[in-house]
Design a protein around this motif. Sequence first.
Motif, PDB file in Angstrom:
ATOM      1  N   LEU A  55      44.682  34.229  31.468  1.00 48.67           N
ATOM      2  CA  LEU A  55      43.277  34.351  31.848  1.00 48.67           C
ATOM      3  C   LEU A  55      43.100  35.060  33.195  1.00 48.67           C
ATOM      4  O   LEU A  55      42.078  34.899  33.852  1.00 48.67           O
ATOM      5  CB  LEU A  55      42.633  32.961  31.911  1.00 48.67           C
ATOM      6  N   GLY A  56      44.090  35.822  33.598  1.00 50.84           N
ATOM      7  CA  GLY A  56      43.997  36.521  34.870  1.00 50.84           C
ATOM      8  C   GLY A  56      44.541  35.676  36.003  1.00 50.84           C
ATOM      9  O   GLY A  56      45.380  34.805  35.801  1.00 50.84           O
ATOM     10  N   ASP A  57      44.028  35.927  37.194  1.00 53.24           N
ATOM     11  CA  ASP A  57      44.502  35.196  38.365  1.00 53.24           C
ATOM     12  C   ASP A  57      43.329  34.759  39.228  1.00 53.24           C
ATOM     13  O   ASP A  57      42.177  35.108  38.963  1.00 53.24           O
ATOM     14  CB  ASP A  57      45.522  36.012  39.162  1.00 53.24           C
ATOM     15  N   ILE A  58      43.643  34.020  40.256  1.00 51.98           N
ATOM     16  CA  ILE A  58      42.613  33.453  41.120  1.00 51.98           C
ATOM     17  C   ILE A  58      41.773  34.542  41.790  1.00 51.98           C
ATOM     18  O   ILE A  58      40.558  34.390  41.951  1.00 51.98           O
ATOM     19  CB  ILE A  58      43.253  32.475  42.147  1.00 51.98           C
ATOM     20  N   GLY A  59      42.385  35.659  42.148  1.00 48.31           N
ATOM     21  CA  GLY A  59      41.653  36.759  42.769  1.00 48.31           C
ATOM     22  C   GLY A  59      40.649  37.410  41.830  1.00 48.31           C
ATOM     23  O   GLY A  59      39.607  37.904  42.268  1.00 48.31           O
ATOM     24  N   MET A  60      40.949  37.405  40.552  1.00 48.54           N
ATOM     25  CA  MET A  60      40.022  37.963  39.564  1.00 48.54           C
ATOM     26  C   MET A  60      38.803  37.059  39.387  1.00 48.54           C
ATOM     27  O   MET A  60      37.679  37.531  39.292  1.00 48.54           O
ATOM     28  CB  MET A  60      40.745  38.123  38.224  1.00 48.54           C
ATOM     29  N   HIS A  61      39.045  35.753  39.362  1.00 41.97           N
ATOM     30  CA  HIS A  61      37.957  34.793  39.136  1.00 41.97           C
ATOM     31  C   HIS A  61      37.151  34.493  40.401  1.00 41.97           C
ATOM     32  O   HIS A  61      35.959  34.179  40.307  1.00 41.97           O
ATOM     33  CB  HIS A  61      38.522  33.487  38.556  1.00 41.97           C
ATOM     34  N   PHE A  62      37.807  34.555  41.555  1.00 42.11           N
ATOM     35  CA  PHE A  62      37.158  34.209  42.832  1.00 42.11           C
ATOM     36  C   PHE A  62      37.487  35.281  43.870  1.00 42.11           C
ATOM     37  O   PHE A  62      38.245  35.033  44.806  1.00 42.11           O
ATOM     38  CB  PHE A  62      37.642  32.838  43.330  1.00 42.11           C
ATOM     39  N   PRO A  63      36.948  36.485  43.713  1.00 40.86           N
ATOM     40  CA  PRO A  63      37.331  37.585  44.610  1.00 40.86           C
ATOM     41  C   PRO A  63      36.971  37.321  46.068  1.00 40.86           C
ATOM     42  O   PRO A  63      35.914  36.758  46.365  1.00 40.86           O
ATOM     43  CB  PRO A  63      36.552  38.787  44.060  1.00 40.86           C
ATOM     44  N   ASN A  64      37.872  37.733  46.951  1.00 37.27           N
ATOM     45  CA  ASN A  64      37.631  37.519  48.379  1.00 37.27           C
ATOM     46  C   ASN A  64      36.582  38.486  48.934  1.00 37.27           C
ATOM     47  O   ASN A  64      36.268  38.440  50.118  1.00 37.27           O
ATOM     48  CB  ASN A  64      38.933  37.584  49.187  1.00 37.27           C
TER      49      ASN A  64
END
Length: 158
Positions: A55-64
């Motif tokens: 499902l992608g990564d944390i940066g994809m779901h919660f971009p900085n």
Amino acid sequence: MFRIGFGIDFHQLVEGRQLWIGGVNIPHHKGALGHSDADVLLHAICDGLLGALALGDIGMHFPNTDPTYKDIDSKILLQHCYALISSKGYRVVNVDSSICLEAPKIKKHSPEMRKLIAEILEITIDDVSVKATTTETMGFVGREEGLVAYANVLLQKL
């Protein structure tokens, strides 16, 4: 059907920030630098959950780059990742994690970390392992410039 996910996260340590690890605020003269609260352990677990189901990564779901996530509590991010894997029909079987940092020692904080993580993921505290190690003063971790967390997550199809 089982799926295994692996997560890893790194953060710099700097003066003037709080140190959040595993959802626990740990007193220390340095804290982790990041767009969110920079909880390296919860971020690694998030990536493990997401990775297990591609499902992608944390940066994809919660971009900085998104101000919505500025200084956000990483427990909220973990809740969101858990909701995603639940919506796909999976449950967490267990989490095995390791934190690499020279200081502070986190042994006395690990029971609270395990409890918080278990509650969010709807598993028992016995299904959550939080370990810590140093790098014997080698590298950026040894110089207390940063910290690293690794997490393996086992999911089971409901």
